[in-house]
Design a protein around this motif. Sequence first.
Motif, PDB file in Angstrom:
ATOM      1  N   VAL A 528       0.846  -1.200   0.000  1.00 51.35           N
ATOM      2  CA  VAL A 528       0.000   0.000   0.000  1.00 51.35           C
ATOM      3  C   VAL A 528       0.874   1.240   0.000  1.00 51.35           C
ATOM      4  CG1 VAL A 528      -1.775   1.265   1.244  1.00 51.35           C
ATOM      5  CG2 VAL A 528      -1.829  -1.221   1.174  1.00 51.35           C
ATOM      6  N   GLU A 529       1.904   1.210   0.873  1.00 50.24           N
ATOM      7  CA  GLU A 529       2.767   2.382   0.991  1.00 50.24           C
ATOM      8  C   GLU A 529       3.510   2.664  -0.311  1.00 50.24           C
ATOM      9  OE1 GLU A 529       5.108   1.242   4.318  1.00 50.24           O
ATOM     10  OE2 GLU A 529       3.481   1.619   5.756  1.00 50.24           O
ATOM     11  N   GLN A 530       3.970   1.592  -0.993  1.00 51.41           N
ATOM     12  CA  GLN A 530       4.788   1.786  -2.197  1.00 51.41           C
ATOM     13  C   GLN A 530       3.982   1.675  -3.484  1.00 51.41           C
ATOM     14  OE1 GLN A 530       8.053  -0.930  -1.819  1.00 51.41           O
ATOM     15  NE2 GLN A 530       8.750  -0.008   0.123  1.00 51.41           N
ATOM     16  N   ASP A 531       2.644   1.712  -3.305  1.00 53.92           N
ATOM     17  CA  ASP A 531       1.771   1.773  -4.480  1.00 53.92           C
ATOM     18  C   ASP A 531       1.904   0.573  -5.407  1.00 53.92           C
ATOM     19  OD1 ASP A 531      -0.307   3.331  -5.166  1.00 53.92           O
ATOM     20  OD2 ASP A 531       0.778   4.541  -6.647  1.00 53.92           O
ATOM     21  N   GLN A 532       2.025  -0.613  -4.791  1.00 55.20           N
ATOM     22  CA  GLN A 532       2.116  -1.823  -5.621  1.00 55.20           C
ATOM     23  C   GLN A 532       0.737  -2.363  -5.979  1.00 55.20           C
ATOM     24  OE1 GLN A 532       4.468  -4.571  -3.374  1.00 55.20           O
ATOM     25  NE2 GLN A 532       6.279  -3.251  -3.414  1.00 55.20           N
ATOM     26  N   LEU A 533      -0.309  -1.789  -5.339  1.00 56.94           N
ATOM     27  CA  LEU A 533      -1.669  -2.273  -5.618  1.00 56.94           C
ATOM     28  C   LEU A 533      -2.241  -1.509  -6.818  1.00 56.94           C
ATOM     29  CD1 LEU A 533      -3.253  -2.577  -2.039  1.00 56.94           C
ATOM     30  CD2 LEU A 533      -2.104  -4.325  -3.411  1.00 56.94           C
ATOM     31  N   MET A 534      -3.093  -2.225  -7.520  1.00 55.70           N
ATOM     32  CA  MET A 534      -3.768  -1.591  -8.663  1.00 55.70           C
ATOM     33  C   MET A 534      -5.218  -2.032  -8.644  1.00 55.70           C
ATOM     34  SD  MET A 534      -1.055  -2.309 -11.676  1.00 55.70           S
ATOM     35  CE  MET A 534      -0.911  -3.998 -11.148  1.00 55.70           C
ATOM     36  N   LEU A 535      -6.044  -1.273  -9.351  1.00 59.54           N
ATOM     37  CA  LEU A 535      -7.441  -1.697  -9.488  1.00 59.54           C
ATOM     38  C   LEU A 535      -7.705  -2.066 -10.946  1.00 59.54           C
ATOM     39  CD1 LEU A 535      -9.952   0.442  -7.413  1.00 59.54           C
ATOM     40  CD2 LEU A 535      -9.181  -1.901  -7.082  1.00 59.54           C
ATOM     41  N   TYR A 536      -8.295  -3.298 -11.074  1.00 60.49           N
ATOM     42  CA  TYR A 536      -8.726  -3.740 -12.388  1.00 60.49           C
ATOM     43  C   TYR A 536     -10.244  -3.669 -12.398  1.00 60.49           C
ATOM     44  CZ  TYR A 536      -4.251  -5.522 -14.198  1.00 60.49           C
ATOM     45  OH  TYR A 536      -2.974  -5.628 -14.685  1.00 60.49           O
ATOM     46  N   TYR A 537     -10.789  -3.569 -13.569  1.00 60.21           N
ATOM     47  CA  TYR A 537     -12.250  -3.434 -13.664  1.00 60.21           C
ATOM     48  C   TYR A 537     -12.785  -4.491 -14.603  1.00 60.21           C
ATOM     49  CZ  TYR A 537     -11.203   0.968 -11.398  1.00 60.21           C
ATOM     50  OH  TYR A 537     -10.737   1.901 -10.517  1.00 60.21           O
ATOM     51  N   GLN A 538     -13.852  -5.130 -14.137  1.00 64.60           N
ATOM     52  CA  GLN A 538     -14.467  -6.162 -14.972  1.00 64.60           C
ATOM     53  C   GLN A 538     -15.892  -5.708 -15.310  1.00 64.60           C
ATOM     54  OE1 GLN A 538     -15.105 -10.074 -13.247  1.00 64.60           O
ATOM     55  NE2 GLN A 538     -14.637 -11.044 -15.228  1.00 64.60           N
ATOM     56  N   ALA A 582      -6.997  -0.357   5.590  1.00 57.77           N
ATOM     57  CA  ALA A 582      -6.202   0.531   4.732  1.00 57.77           C
ATOM     58  C   ALA A 582      -6.417   0.184   3.258  1.00 57.77           C
ATOM     59  CB  ALA A 582      -4.732   0.392   5.116  1.00 57.77           C
ATOM     60  N   ILE A 583      -6.447  -1.126   2.983  1.00 55.44           N
ATOM     61  CA  ILE A 583      -6.621  -1.561   1.597  1.00 55.44           C
ATOM     62  C   ILE A 583      -7.991  -1.095   1.061  1.00 55.44           C
ATOM     63  CG2 ILE A 583      -6.892  -3.584   0.131  1.00 55.44           C
ATOM     64  CD1 ILE A 583      -4.810  -4.985   1.877  1.00 55.44           C
ATOM     65  N   SER A 584      -9.020  -1.307   1.906  1.00 47.20           N
ATOM     66  CA  SER A 584     -10.374  -0.972   1.472  1.00 47.20           C
ATOM     67  C   SER A 584     -10.511   0.525   1.181  1.00 47.20           C
ATOM     68  CB  SER A 584     -11.388  -1.354   2.542  1.00 47.20           C
ATOM     69  OG  SER A 584     -11.434  -2.742   2.615  1.00 47.20           O
ATOM     70  N   HIS A 585      -9.904   1.280   2.051  1.00 47.98           N
ATOM     71  CA  HIS A 585      -9.972   2.731   1.852  1.00 47.98           C
ATOM     72  C   HIS A 585      -9.298   3.125   0.554  1.00 47.98           C
ATOM     73  CE1 HIS A 585      -9.314   7.044   2.521  1.00 47.98           C
ATOM     74  NE2 HIS A 585     -10.458   6.963   3.215  1.00 47.98           N
ATOM     75  N   TRP A 586      -8.160   2.473   0.360  1.00 45.37           N
ATOM     76  CA  TRP A 586      -7.417   2.751  -0.884  1.00 45.37           C
ATOM     77  C   TRP A 586      -8.257   2.379  -2.104  1.00 45.37           C
ATOM     78  CZ3 TRP A 586      -5.802  -0.182  -5.011  1.00 45.37           C
ATOM     79  CH2 TRP A 586      -4.842   0.395  -5.863  1.00 45.37           C
ATOM     80  N   VAL A 587      -8.897   1.189  -2.031  1.00 42.90           N
ATOM     81  CA  VAL A 587      -9.704   0.703  -3.154  1.00 42.90           C
ATOM     82  C   VAL A 587     -10.885   1.647  -3.423  1.00 42.90           C
ATOM     83  CG1 VAL A 587     -11.295  -1.127  -3.895  1.00 42.90           C
ATOM     84  CG2 VAL A 587      -9.069  -1.725  -2.923  1.00 42.90           C
ATOM     85  N   ALA A 588     -11.609   2.021  -2.370  1.00 44.73           N
ATOM     86  CA  ALA A 588     -12.786   2.869  -2.533  1.00 44.73           C
ATOM     87  C   ALA A 588     -12.394   4.218  -3.127  1.00 44.73           C
ATOM     88  CB  ALA A 588     -13.468   3.039  -1.180  1.00 44.73           C
ATOM     89  N   ASP A 589     -11.300   4.764  -2.575  1.00 40.72           N
ATOM     90  CA  ASP A 589     -10.817   6.059  -3.048  1.00 40.72           C
ATOM     91  C   ASP A 589     -10.474   5.995  -4.543  1.00 40.72           C
ATOM     92  OD1 ASP A 589      -9.978   8.686  -2.911  1.00 40.72           O
ATOM     93  OD2 ASP A 589      -7.920   8.146  -2.314  1.00 40.72           O
ATOM     94  N   LYS A 590      -9.751   4.915  -4.852  1.00 39.72           N
ATOM     95  CA  LYS A 590      -9.279   4.737  -6.228  1.00 39.72           C
ATOM     96  C   LYS A 590     -10.465   4.534  -7.185  1.00 39.72           C
ATOM     97  CE  LYS A 590      -5.317   3.968  -8.518  1.00 39.72           C
ATOM     98  NZ  LYS A 590      -4.201   4.942  -8.454  1.00 39.72           N
ATOM     99  N   ALA A 591     -11.410   3.680  -6.758  1.00 43.76           N
ATOM    100  CA  ALA A 591     -12.536   3.318  -7.622  1.00 43.76           C
ATOM    101  C   ALA A 591     -13.446   4.528  -7.864  1.00 43.76           C
ATOM    102  CB  ALA A 591     -13.324   2.177  -6.999  1.00 43.76           C
TER     103      ALA A 591
END
Length: 778
Positions: A528-538, A582-591
């Motif tokens: 999360v800190e180093q921005d290794q997560l991404m969001l894909y969309y289906q 933290a992950i969920s917040h990141w995901v919601a924010d991103k989405a």
Amino acid sequence: MRFHSLRARIAIVVVLLMLAVQLAGYAVISTVIRSNARSNSERQLAVAENVFRQVLRANGEKLTQAATVVAADFGFREAVATHDENTVVSALRNHGSRIDADIVMLATPDGKVTADSRGPSQGAAPFPLASLIRTAVRRGDASSIVPIDGKLYQVVAVPVKAPVTIAWVAMGFVIDDKTARDIATLTSLDVSFLDRLSDGRWSVLASSMPDARHAHASIADIADENYATRVVLLQSGGETIAVMLQRSLHEITAPFHRLQSVLAFITAVGVLLSIVGSMLTARSVTRPVQALMHFSRRVESGNYDQPIEVSHQDELGKLAKAFNHMQQAISERERHITELAYMDRLTGLANRAMFNDRLQAGIEHARAQADDGDAPLTFSVMMMDLDRFKYVNDTLGHPIGDQLLCEVATRLRNALHSKDLVARLGGDEFGVLLPADDNDGAQRVAAHLIKTLEVPITIEGQLVDVGASIGIVTWPQHGADMNVLMRRADIAMYVAKRTNTGFAVYDEKHDHNSAERLSLMSELRQAVEQDQLMLYYQPKLDLASGTVKYVEALVRWEHPTRGFVSPDQFIPFAEQTGYIKAISHWVADKAIGQCATWRAAGIELAVSVNVSARELIQSTLPETFSALLSKHGVPPELVWIEITESAIMDDPNHAIETLDRLHALGIRLAVDDFGTGYSSLSYLKRMPVDELKIDKSFVMAMTHHKDDETIVRSTIDLAHNMGLKVVAEGVETEDVLGRLRDLGCDLVQGFHLSRPLPPSRLEAWLIEWEIRQTADEA
Ligand code: C2E
Ligand code: CA
Ligand code: CA
């Protein structure tokens, strides 16, 4: 016996005191005896002098009487007057022999001896009668002791009157050794008669003592220090006769010496007794002291079982009693401390420390048994984790969480044998030690425990529903030492949790995953800190209109070395650690941000976000989403939230409340993985959901399995009856798509249409899709 020991000191002091007392006693008694003996001898000497004088007087009277008889005899007087010498001598002899007189003499009035019973005067020295006669003239009679020729005589002189004194009769006894001995017998003293010689020295004339006949310079020379002596001076004429009465000091002191030796003996015995007595006393003091010492050593080494024996009622006995009380108090406190150290304060179960100790002991016992060649002993360890405890604790508060733990503890205790040990290892984690169980036995116990915990718990009117996951290991099959066993029980427990099977026995193949999992945990934080997560969309396709108006956001982790990591692998663990937040917040924010971006670009797409059970229970979820909506300026109807059916059923009441608030914001809700969570329709009816997503496990093979198709069909019917839209996920083939269309399914999602894609590729896909659509229509 060392000198500085109490015992030695007591003994020495008592012996010294005793010795001093005995010696003082001895000294006092000795002086008393000695002075007694002295005054005794003085008295004896005085008595003896009396006796001696009496003897002299009696003899004198005896002589006087006999002489008077002679002097008064008519015939005798006539013979004297007529100078009839023969008659005179024979009369003198006669009368003398009557009283055994040694000498009888007749003297002229001026003292010249005219007749002597011893025969014609052959004696060289004249009998010194003159002075005796002079005394007799003066006093009427006279008795004197006179030395003559080295012999001593007691002599009396009596006048022969016709009628004037015509002559004197002198009569006397010789005083010799025999006389002295006779007197000695009477007085029980030695008697010596001494005469002063012309040169001033003293010579012994007669004595009751043998060998006393010497000349001495002084009386003191004779009276040697071995005798108590009394000197009686007898005056006769010009001569002084000394009579020495002597008492052998040795004789006097003999009984005293006897007494003294008896006393010495008594003293010695006394000292001896005091030594023995003091030793015994000292021992009677030091014995219990020693016992107390041993006792305190025992207490020091932690042995509290044996109280000290209280055999005395004295101070030492009281001390011993005090020691016993002290021991009890210490052991009580220690027990209490141990209890605190080994007890879980909240539930009253054993704690981790106790569990570890007992497990270690169990391992050692089993090992010893195995070493002895006895039948191998197996035992099992279970590690148990409550499934939904963290949510209960977070949402209902710690007091409820605590009550829940206590209730679980009670149930576990009741469900287990008393020989089994159940401990709270921390948080909502419990450990169970089954001393005699193997894998099969442990599984039976585990199944029983799970069932026990399935019965919902009511706390303060709330129905709380907990489940548990149990990992099982068995010694020695799954590990020889405690750490290995515990780690593997932990792994088995996670397997049970992940597979939703309630309990799992450890299997070697689990280990790989778990190691991976452990490092994933630490790396997830970095992700999360180093921005290794991404969001894909289906995309989701609306079957009726053929349009794509919805996409599902799915998280992707492109690990720098591991490569792609599936959300199925890290989401459950993120949930367990709480890092999911933290992950969920990141995901919601991103989405939502992506949604805004698309809108700005003229692409109208609603975005679904997956929310885990944990977030659902967190009551801040509505606030979070509301904040993000305003942050990105996205209308709420463009945001969907997907919640798995099982997440809702973990705590339906609470879920409904949160969902209501989300729905009130205008956000749309979908029930994910429908068909796997045994939803109760009554709950479903009360929930403000807009959509059901049929789980892909039913969809994927529905054309081959009649049962799956039945489920899909009835789900579609059910959803429609409740006024909900239905999405089928996991559509991989055209066949399935066609079948779903026939069944009246509203939307489809799956690889057949598209895999989840990054935003840019999704945009490309959308354009492609639109072109294909128009081409199909045309
Ligand atoms: P899900 O919500 O049921 O997501 C659908 C999963 O099915 C996705 O897996 C998707 O790639 C996969 N899928 C889609 N079409 C097909 C198909 O035709 N055939 C097959 N075999 N699979 C298909 P994915 O992305 O690996 O996600 C797995 C699960 O991870 C998700 O299941 C979801 O529960 C969770 N997840 C993913 N992203 C997030 C997220 O951002 N937050 C949360 N809380 N959970 C997420
Ligand atoms: Ca989903
Ligand atoms: Ca799903």
